[in-house]
Design a protein around this motif. Sequence first.
Motif, PDB file in Angstrom:
ATOM      1  N   VAL A 190       0.843  -1.201   0.000  1.00 25.95           N
ATOM      2  CA  VAL A 190       0.000   0.000   0.000  1.00 25.95           C
ATOM      3  C   VAL A 190       0.878   1.251   0.000  1.00 25.95           C
ATOM      4  O   VAL A 190       0.628   2.198  -0.744  1.00 25.95           O
ATOM      5  N   CYS A 191       1.910   1.264   0.827  1.00 27.58           N
ATOM      6  CA  CYS A 191       2.806   2.429   0.870  1.00 27.58           C
ATOM      7  C   CYS A 191       3.489   2.652  -0.475  1.00 27.58           C
ATOM      8  O   CYS A 191       3.679   3.801  -0.895  1.00 27.58           O
ATOM      9  N   ASP A 216       2.243   2.144  -3.303  1.00 26.35           N
ATOM     10  CA  ASP A 216       1.262   2.752  -4.209  1.00 26.35           C
ATOM     11  C   ASP A 216       1.226   4.274  -4.077  1.00 26.35           C
ATOM     12  O   ASP A 216       0.753   4.960  -4.979  1.00 26.35           O
ATOM     13  N   TYR A 217       1.715   4.800  -2.960  1.00 24.06           N
ATOM     14  CA  TYR A 217       1.614   6.233  -2.693  1.00 24.06           C
ATOM     15  C   TYR A 217       2.956   6.966  -2.673  1.00 24.06           C
ATOM     16  O   TYR A 217       2.984   8.186  -2.699  1.00 24.06           O
ATOM     17  N   GLY A 218       4.063   6.231  -2.571  1.00 25.95           N
ATOM     18  CA  GLY A 218       5.337   6.916  -2.452  1.00 25.95           C
ATOM     19  C   GLY A 218       6.511   6.016  -2.769  1.00 25.95           C
ATOM     20  O   GLY A 218       6.369   4.981  -3.408  1.00 25.95           O
ATOM     21  N   CYS A 246       6.336  10.303   0.705  1.00 28.33           N
ATOM     22  CA  CYS A 246       5.174  10.453  -0.177  1.00 28.33           C
ATOM     23  C   CYS A 246       4.821  11.923  -0.338  1.00 28.33           C
ATOM     24  O   CYS A 246       4.898  12.689   0.615  1.00 28.33           O
ATOM     25  N   LEU A 302       1.470  13.820  -1.161  1.00 32.10           N
ATOM     26  CA  LEU A 302       0.060  13.468  -1.191  1.00 32.10           C
ATOM     27  C   LEU A 302      -0.836  14.698  -1.139  1.00 32.10           C
ATOM     28  O   LEU A 302      -0.461  15.717  -0.562  1.00 32.10           O
ATOM     29  N   THR A 303      -2.006  14.553  -1.703  1.00 30.87           N
ATOM     30  CA  THR A 303      -3.060  15.532  -1.468  1.00 30.87           C
ATOM     31  C   THR A 303      -3.735  15.154  -0.152  1.00 30.87           C
ATOM     32  O   THR A 303      -3.512  14.055   0.381  1.00 30.87           O
ATOM     33  N   GLN A 361      -5.697  11.942  -0.736  1.00 28.63           N
ATOM     34  CA  GLN A 361      -4.835  10.763  -0.787  1.00 28.63           C
ATOM     35  C   GLN A 361      -4.358  10.365   0.601  1.00 28.63           C
ATOM     36  O   GLN A 361      -4.287   9.179   0.924  1.00 28.63           O
ATOM     37  N   PHE A 362      -4.039  11.357   1.433  1.00 30.97           N
ATOM     38  CA  PHE A 362      -3.568  11.078   2.782  1.00 30.97           C
ATOM     39  C   PHE A 362      -4.648  10.360   3.591  1.00 30.97           C
ATOM     40  O   PHE A 362      -4.379   9.367   4.271  1.00 30.97           O
ATOM     41  N   LEU A 422      -5.003   6.779   2.250  1.00 29.26           N
ATOM     42  CA  LEU A 422      -3.867   5.964   2.683  1.00 29.26           C
ATOM     43  C   LEU A 422      -4.004   5.564   4.144  1.00 29.26           C
ATOM     44  O   LEU A 422      -3.828   4.392   4.499  1.00 29.26           O
ATOM     45  N   GLN A 439      -6.657   2.889   4.506  1.00 30.78           N
ATOM     46  CA  GLN A 439      -6.206   1.598   4.003  1.00 30.78           C
ATOM     47  C   GLN A 439      -5.277   0.922   5.016  1.00 30.78           C
ATOM     48  O   GLN A 439      -5.428  -0.270   5.301  1.00 30.78           O
TER      49      GLN A 439
END
Length: 96
Positions: free
Chosen positions: A26-27, A29-31, A41, A43-44, A47-48, A51, A54
Amino acid sequence: MFVLITYDVNITSPNGAKRLRRVSKVCLDYGKRVQNSVFECVLTETQFVLLKNQLKGLIEEEQDSVRFYLLGNNWKRRIETIGKNFGLDFTGELII
């Protein structure tokens, strides 16, 4: 916003290794991974929140830990590196 994520998942507990892999995935996927259990990461706000939700659904809160360090928009002055820098360079071109 720039967010540093660290986590510690108890792999000796039942399904611990599986939880660790899922948290890492998962991490990713964001950074970008900068150390074994550390991700950087950008993030907006949306998104934060996604995340965090999740990750909250993946971990066992009595055994595992996820920490979020919000460095904000002025993050360049807050990061220092000694040794090889595996961090993200947001000042150059980014090709997706």
